[in-house]
Design an enzyme around this catalytic site. Structure first.
Site, short mmCIF file in Angstrom:
data_model
loop_
_atom_site.label_atom_id
_atom_site.label_comp_id
_atom_site.label_asym_id
_atom_site.label_seq_id
_atom_site.Cartn_x
_atom_site.Cartn_y
_atom_site.Cartn_z
N LEU A 66 33.93 31.93 47.70
CA LEU A 66 33.82 30.65 47.88
C LEU A 66 33.65 29.95 46.48
O LEU A 66 33.40 30.80 45.59
CB LEU A 66 32.55 30.08 48.94
CG LEU A 66 32.90 30.98 50.11
CD1 LEU A 66 31.79 30.52 50.97
CD2 LEU A 66 34.00 30.23 50.92
N LYS A 169 29.81 37.00 34.26
CA LYS A 169 30.97 36.29 34.58
C LYS A 169 31.10 34.88 33.93
O LYS A 169 32.22 34.34 33.39
CB LYS A 169 31.48 36.34 36.09
CG LYS A 169 32.42 35.52 36.70
CD LYS A 169 33.74 35.99 36.37
CE LYS A 169 34.97 34.92 36.80
NZ LYS A 169 35.90 35.23 36.44
P1 NDP Z 1 39.92 28.00 45.82
O1 NDP Z 1 39.43 26.63 45.73
O2 NDP Z 1 41.55 28.41 45.90
O3 NDP Z 1 39.39 28.54 47.38
C1 NDP Z 1 37.99 28.19 47.94
C2 NDP Z 1 37.88 28.80 49.17
O4 NDP Z 1 36.74 28.47 49.62
C3 NDP Z 1 38.85 28.20 50.30
O5 NDP Z 1 39.23 29.20 51.33
C4 NDP Z 1 37.99 27.08 51.23
O6 NDP Z 1 38.24 26.83 52.45
C5 NDP Z 1 36.41 27.56 50.85
N1 NDP Z 1 35.52 26.54 50.83
C6 NDP Z 1 35.37 25.70 49.85
N2 NDP Z 1 34.13 25.15 50.03
C7 NDP Z 1 33.70 25.44 51.24
C8 NDP Z 1 32.58 25.45 52.18
N3 NDP Z 1 31.63 24.26 51.65
N4 NDP Z 1 32.23 25.95 53.18
C9 NDP Z 1 33.34 26.89 53.55
N5 NDP Z 1 34.23 27.35 52.92
C10 NDP Z 1 34.78 26.56 51.84
O7 NDP Z 1 39.18 28.64 44.89
P2 NDP Z 1 39.53 30.34 44.47
O8 NDP Z 1 39.93 31.24 45.55
O9 NDP Z 1 40.42 30.30 43.30
O10 NDP Z 1 37.97 30.96 44.06
C11 NDP Z 1 36.91 31.26 44.82
C12 NDP Z 1 35.95 31.94 43.89
O11 NDP Z 1 36.61 32.86 42.85
C13 NDP Z 1 35.48 30.81 42.78
O12 NDP Z 1 33.90 31.09 42.38
C14 NDP Z 1 36.20 30.96 41.48
O13 NDP Z 1 35.46 30.41 40.64
C15 NDP Z 1 36.28 32.54 41.50
N6 NDP Z 1 37.65 32.85 40.66
C16 NDP Z 1 38.90 32.40 41.05
C17 NDP Z 1 40.08 32.77 40.19
C18 NDP Z 1 41.18 32.23 40.18
O14 NDP Z 1 41.98 32.80 39.29
N7 NDP Z 1 41.71 31.63 41.20
C19 NDP Z 1 39.66 34.14 39.48
C20 NDP Z 1 38.32 34.65 39.22
C21 NDP Z 1 37.28 33.93 40.10
P3 NDP Z 1 39.61 25.80 52.66
O15 NDP Z 1 40.87 26.80 52.77
O16 NDP Z 1 39.18 25.03 54.03
O17 NDP Z 1 39.62 24.92 51.58
#
Ligand code: NDP
Length: 293
Positions: A66, A169
């Site tokens: 998340l 990280k």
């Molecule tokens: P996104 O913003 O693409 O996705 C976030 C996810 O979390 C979605 O599934 C969203 O659901 C869900 N979400 C957000 N807020 C809530 C909440 N309050 N309750 C429940 N579900 C929630 O993020 P990423 O996948 O890119 O990143 C996830 C993690 O990984 C972060 O900590 C990021 O820093 C880390 N990361 C990301 C990288 C990347 O290249 N993207 C690389 C390395 C680390 P919904 O579908 O409903 O919006």
């Protein structure tokens, strides 16, 4: 007997990670926006849990991915989610070390293990199952987590106690951010002085100033003007906030990382929550009145 794995958070990076998990283990997924979970299930054959509570009651091991540690708390540290002794939570969120320690303490009271397991390698690394994963936790929990996350990992390293993965990280991403700001500013000046971005990078990448930003991100995203959205700028700003707080708490100067935090905070306010992290360079280009190409 193989473990049953629940995966929470099918965002930009969570979805491809969960895809690898679903190939290796009996898997249930939950995502806040249900249609994303349903589309994942259709593609990968996993089951969709009706709620985080249902997923946790079914699974042996739960993986969360998340935006922030606070989001993880909101989803799994709430009264209707009942954990049982012997379960393990692997938090793949790029989280806050102090909040990870607090969550681990709460889970320990319930007999549940916790490992912070943030990842690096981007969505391309996640698709390829080649992420670098930094684990913080007790050795027996880390050993169990390693067996679970192996399908999406290229390199897995136990880096210290709970919170150490998140700490490492945050610093990794602070270095990425510093490099984006510095490379964007430097290249904007060079273009104004008559050196093309391509020429500048050809030299820098064969000299001493190169980084992932100069080798991959700027050539693929800025010179091409493609600006793909794979990692939200808001998330990198969040990582910088974690890093600055860590440096303050440990009494370490944060001149460079503090400047990057300010630049990303400003860019986030200007470009919004959906912009990609590399789009910070658009703000530099705008202020400089030049395009890097
Ligand atoms: P996104 O913003 O693409 O996705 C976030 C996810 O979390 C979605 O599934 C969203 O659901 C869900 N979400 C957000 N807020 C809530 C909440 N309050 N309750 C429940 N579900 C929630 O993020 P990423 O996948 O890119 O990143 C996830 C993690 O990984 C972060 O900590 C990021 O820093 C880390 N990361 C990301 C990288 C990347 O290249 N993207 C690389 C390395 C680390 P919904 O579908 O409903 O919006």
């Amino acid at each position: 007997m193989s473990e049953k794995v629940g995966f929470i958070g099918l965002g930009a990076i969570g979805r491809p990670m969960a895809g690898h998990i679903a190939k290796a283990f009996e898997t249930q997924v939950w995502n806040r926006t249900t249609k994303r979970a349903e589309s994942f299930a259709k593609e990968h054959g996993a089951d969709v849990a009706a709620s985080p509570a249902d997923l946790v009651s079914w699974a042996d091991v739960v993986i969360t991915c998340l935006p922030t540690s606070a989001d993880v708390d909101d989803v799994v540290r709430v009264p209707d989610v009942v954990w049982r002794a012997g379960q393990l939570l692997i938090d793949a969120t790029s989280g806050d070390p102090a909040e990870a320690r607090a969550l681990a303490g709460w889970l320990t009271e319930r007999g549940v293990g916790f490992v912070d397991a943030p990842v690096s390698g981007g969505t391309v690394g996640a698709e390829a199952g080649k992420l670098t994963v930094m684990l913080g936790g007790e050795p027996d929990h880390v050993e169990r987590a390693t067996r679970i996350i192996e399908p999406y990992s290229g390199k897995i390293r136990h880096v210290g106690p709970v919170g150490a993965g998140d700490a490492l990280k945050a610093i990794n991403n602070a270095l990425l951010a510093v490099n984006i700001v510095a490379a964007g500013e430097g290249l904007a000046a060079l273009v104004k002085l008559g050196v093309t971005g391509e020429t500048a990078l050809e030299v820098i990448n064969a000299a001493s100033g190169y980084s992932n930003v100069s080798i991959n991100l700027i050539p693929e995203r800025v010179l091409t003007r493609a600006w793909p959205r794979t990692f939200r700028l808001a998330l990198l700003d969040k990582d910088l906030g974690v890093a600055v707080k860590m440096l303050q708490d440990t009494g370490v100067p944060h001149d460079a990382i503090g400047v990057a935090k300010e630049a990303f905070g400003k860019a986030r306010a200007a470009l919004g929550e959906e912009a990609d992290h590399v789009e910070l360079i658009k703000e530099i280009e705008k202020a400089a009145g030049v395009e890097i190409k």
